[in-house]
Scaffold this motif. Structure first.
Motif, PDB file in Angstrom:
ATOM      1  N   ALA A  49      68.551  90.265 -53.630  1.00 58.11           N
ATOM      2  CA  ALA A  49      68.291  88.899 -54.101  1.00 58.11           C
ATOM      3  C   ALA A  49      66.845  88.487 -53.784  1.00 58.11           C
ATOM      4  CB  ALA A  49      69.273  87.921 -53.461  1.00 58.11           C
ATOM      5  N   MET A  50      66.285  89.067 -52.705  1.00 55.81           N
ATOM      6  CA  MET A  50      64.891  88.780 -52.357  1.00 55.81           C
ATOM      7  C   MET A  50      63.935  89.685 -53.118  1.00 55.81           C
ATOM      8  SD  MET A  50      64.963  88.065 -48.241  1.00 55.81           S
ATOM      9  CE  MET A  50      65.530  89.730 -47.819  1.00 55.81           C
ATOM     10  N   ASN A  51      64.297  90.949 -53.274  1.00 54.76           N
ATOM     11  CA  ASN A  51      63.474  91.909 -54.004  1.00 54.76           C
ATOM     12  C   ASN A  51      64.380  92.829 -54.816  1.00 54.76           C
ATOM     13  OD1 ASN A  51      61.624  93.667 -55.022  1.00 54.76           O
ATOM     14  ND2 ASN A  51      61.058  94.607 -53.072  1.00 54.76           N
ATOM     15  N   PRO A  52      64.531  92.571 -56.108  1.00 56.10           N
ATOM     16  CA  PRO A  52      65.408  93.377 -56.958  1.00 56.10           C
ATOM     17  C   PRO A  52      65.045  94.856 -56.985  1.00 56.10           C
ATOM     18  CG  PRO A  52      64.822  91.331 -58.068  1.00 56.10           C
ATOM     19  CD  PRO A  52      63.967  91.419 -56.843  1.00 56.10           C
ATOM     20  N   LEU A  53      63.813  95.207 -56.591  1.00 53.57           N
ATOM     21  CA  LEU A  53      63.412  96.611 -56.554  1.00 53.57           C
ATOM     22  C   LEU A  53      63.950  97.321 -55.307  1.00 53.57           C
ATOM     23  CD1 LEU A  53      59.722  96.396 -57.841  1.00 53.57           C
ATOM     24  CD2 LEU A  53      61.761  97.081 -59.113  1.00 53.57           C
ATOM     25  N   GLY A  54      64.466  96.550 -54.356  1.00 55.80           N
ATOM     26  CA  GLY A  54      65.048  97.152 -53.166  1.00 55.80           C
ATOM     27  C   GLY A  54      64.045  97.875 -52.298  1.00 55.80           C
ATOM     28  N   GLN A  55      62.896  97.254 -52.082  1.00 54.09           N
ATOM     29  CA  GLN A  55      61.839  97.883 -51.291  1.00 54.09           C
ATOM     30  C   GLN A  55      61.351  96.922 -50.211  1.00 54.09           C
ATOM     31  OE1 GLN A  55      59.007  98.579 -54.451  1.00 54.09           O
ATOM     32  NE2 GLN A  55      59.829 100.614 -54.914  1.00 54.09           N
ATOM     33  N   VAL A  56      60.975  97.489 -49.068  1.00 57.57           N
ATOM     34  CA  VAL A  56      60.293  96.719 -48.032  1.00 57.57           C
ATOM     35  C   VAL A  56      58.782  96.974 -48.187  1.00 57.57           C
ATOM     36  CG1 VAL A  56      62.176  96.674 -46.372  1.00 57.57           C
ATOM     37  CG2 VAL A  56      60.657  98.658 -46.413  1.00 57.57           C
ATOM     38  N   PRO A  57      57.983  96.005 -47.747  1.00 58.19           N
ATOM     39  CA  PRO A  57      58.314  94.752 -47.063  1.00 58.19           C
ATOM     40  C   PRO A  57      58.616  93.616 -48.037  1.00 58.19           C
ATOM     41  CG  PRO A  57      55.939  94.960 -47.216  1.00 58.19           C
ATOM     42  CD  PRO A  57      56.516  96.215 -47.829  1.00 58.19           C
ATOM     43  N   VAL A  58      59.257  92.592 -47.467  1.00 58.31           N
ATOM     44  CA  VAL A  58      59.417  91.307 -48.146  1.00 58.31           C
ATOM     45  C   VAL A  58      58.959  90.232 -47.164  1.00 58.31           C
ATOM     46  CG1 VAL A  58      61.044  89.614 -49.064  1.00 58.31           C
ATOM     47  CG2 VAL A  58      61.281  92.020 -49.677  1.00 58.31           C
ATOM     48  N   LEU A  59      58.153  89.313 -47.649  1.00 57.00           N
ATOM     49  CA  LEU A  59      57.665  88.201 -46.829  1.00 57.00           C
ATOM     50  C   LEU A  59      58.317  86.913 -47.304  1.00 57.00           C
ATOM     51  CD1 LEU A  59      55.167  87.613 -44.690  1.00 57.00           C
ATOM     52  CD2 LEU A  59      54.235  86.435 -46.689  1.00 57.00           C
ATOM     53  N   ARG A  60      58.805  86.143 -46.356  1.00 55.09           N
ATOM     54  CA  ARG A  60      59.292  84.795 -46.662  1.00 55.09           C
ATOM     55  C   ARG A  60      58.442  83.803 -45.881  1.00 55.09           C
ATOM     56  NH1 ARG A  60      65.774  84.373 -47.029  1.00 55.09           N
ATOM     57  NH2 ARG A  60      65.120  82.593 -48.283  1.00 55.09           N
ATOM     58  N   ASP A  61      57.866  82.863 -46.591  1.00 48.60           N
ATOM     59  CA  ASP A  61      56.997  81.860 -45.978  1.00 48.60           C
ATOM     60  C   ASP A  61      57.434  80.504 -46.523  1.00 48.60           C
ATOM     61  OD1 ASP A  61      55.055  80.406 -44.736  1.00 48.60           O
ATOM     62  OD2 ASP A  61      53.363  81.278 -45.817  1.00 48.60           O
ATOM     63  N   GLY A  62      58.284  79.814 -45.756  1.00 45.68           N
ATOM     64  CA  GLY A  62      58.840  78.565 -46.259  1.00 45.68           C
ATOM     65  C   GLY A  62      59.728  78.844 -47.472  1.00 45.68           C
ATOM     66  N   ASP A  63      59.397  78.209 -48.576  1.00 46.88           N
ATOM     67  CA  ASP A  63      60.175  78.384 -49.808  1.00 46.88           C
ATOM     68  C   ASP A  63      59.751  79.597 -50.614  1.00 46.88           C
ATOM     69  OD1 ASP A  63      61.645  76.081 -49.263  1.00 46.88           O
ATOM     70  OD2 ASP A  63      60.208  74.783 -50.318  1.00 46.88           O
ATOM     71  N   LEU A  64      58.686  80.263 -50.191  1.00 45.49           N
ATOM     72  CA  LEU A  64      58.163  81.411 -50.944  1.00 45.49           C
ATOM     73  C   LEU A  64      58.790  82.712 -50.468  1.00 45.49           C
ATOM     74  CD1 LEU A  64      55.980  82.643 -52.927  1.00 45.49           C
ATOM     75  CD2 LEU A  64      54.564  82.930 -50.873  1.00 45.49           C
ATOM     76  N   THR A  65      59.221  83.542 -51.404  1.00 45.40           N
ATOM     77  CA  THR A  65      59.648  84.910 -51.117  1.00 45.40           C
ATOM     78  C   THR A  65      58.782  85.835 -51.946  1.00 45.40           C
ATOM     79  OG1 THR A  65      61.933  84.223 -50.699  1.00 45.40           O
ATOM     80  CG2 THR A  65      61.564  86.550 -51.172  1.00 45.40           C
ATOM     81  N   LEU A  66      58.123  86.788 -51.265  1.00 39.22           N
ATOM     82  CA  LEU A  66      57.148  87.642 -51.942  1.00 39.22           C
ATOM     83  C   LEU A  66      57.331  89.091 -51.520  1.00 39.22           C
ATOM     84  CD1 LEU A  66      54.641  87.578 -53.827  1.00 39.22           C
ATOM     85  CD2 LEU A  66      53.239  87.283 -51.768  1.00 39.22           C
ATOM     86  N   ALA A  67      57.366  89.986 -52.503  1.00 40.75           N
ATOM     87  CA  ALA A  67      57.454  91.420 -52.237  1.00 40.75           C
ATOM     88  C   ALA A  67      56.145  92.090 -52.641  1.00 40.75           C
ATOM     89  CB  ALA A  67      58.626  92.026 -53.007  1.00 40.75           C
TER      90      ALA A  67
END
Length: 207
Positions: A49-67
């Motif tokens: 749900a955070m990264n549909p590609l299923g890869q790390v890293p993922v960053l969450r900063d407040g309301d932002l989710t970024l892969a």
């Protein structure tokens, strides 16, 4: 106080380390959340749900989710240190972008891929990956023989993006002994205030 920045990562991933390193260089507090790749936690619905590609890293900063590690570097630089690690002039920006492209290409499919073969004992011939690594390192050696960092006199996102997989290249049976300028560059990165090392895996040759 709990940090608003959360980093979903794997400690053995160079892509994750480049983000951890940059967060530390910027002096930003963050919460590190380990994702167990062996248990395929990166393929579970919550992570996808955070990264549909299923890869790390993922960053969450407040309301932002970024892969995507390089995208995360660009975001962090623009938000927290604009112009300090990514030049704003067209030529300087283009030179850094060139190295970010190399990080996503020859670096990922060279020393990083060779390391994966050894780290996970993959039944894959690492010859092509090692050859790509050596070709990239020859180019880097030439560049770093002229300037202390990849894009001139000071460190940029180019250096942050390349450090981990170059430093850990011996774990993929790619020796750094033929490249004195690269080894000196690694030492300069390691001397930066806020530097944090990447986990060293018990495989490969010593640098």
């Amino acid at each position: 106080m709990t940090s608003s920045i959360q980093l979903y990562r794997s400690a053995i991933s160079g892509h994750c380390h480049r983000v951890e390193l940059f967060l530390s260089l910027l002096g930003l507090p963050f919460e590190s959340i380990d994702v167990d790749l062996a248990l395929k936690e990166h393929k579970l619905p919550d992570f996808l749900a955070m990264n549909p590609l299923g890869q790390v890293p993922v960053l969450r900063d407040g309301d932002l989710t970024l892969a995507d590690s390089n995208a995360i570097l660009v975001y962090l630089e623009g938000r927290h240190a604009p112009g300090q690690w990514l030049p704003r002039d067209p030529v300087g920006a283009a030179r850094v972008q060139r190295w970010l492209s190399l990080a996503a290409g020859p670096l990922a499919f060279g020393p990083a891929a060779a390391r994966v073969v050894q780290l996970f004992q993959r039944p894959t011939d690492p010859k092509e990956s090692i050859e790509r690594a050596e070709s990239l390192f020859q180019f880097m050696e030439s560049e770093l023989s002229q300037t202390p960092f990849l894009v001139g006199e000071r460190a940029t996102l180019a250096d942050v993006a390349h450090y981990a997989y170059v430093a850990r290249a011996p774990e993929g049976l790619v020796s750094l002994q033929p490249y004195p300028a690269i080894r000196a560059w690694l030492a300069r990165i390691e001397a930066l205030p806020g530097f944090v090392p990447m986990l060293k895996s018990p495989v490969g040759l010593e640098a």
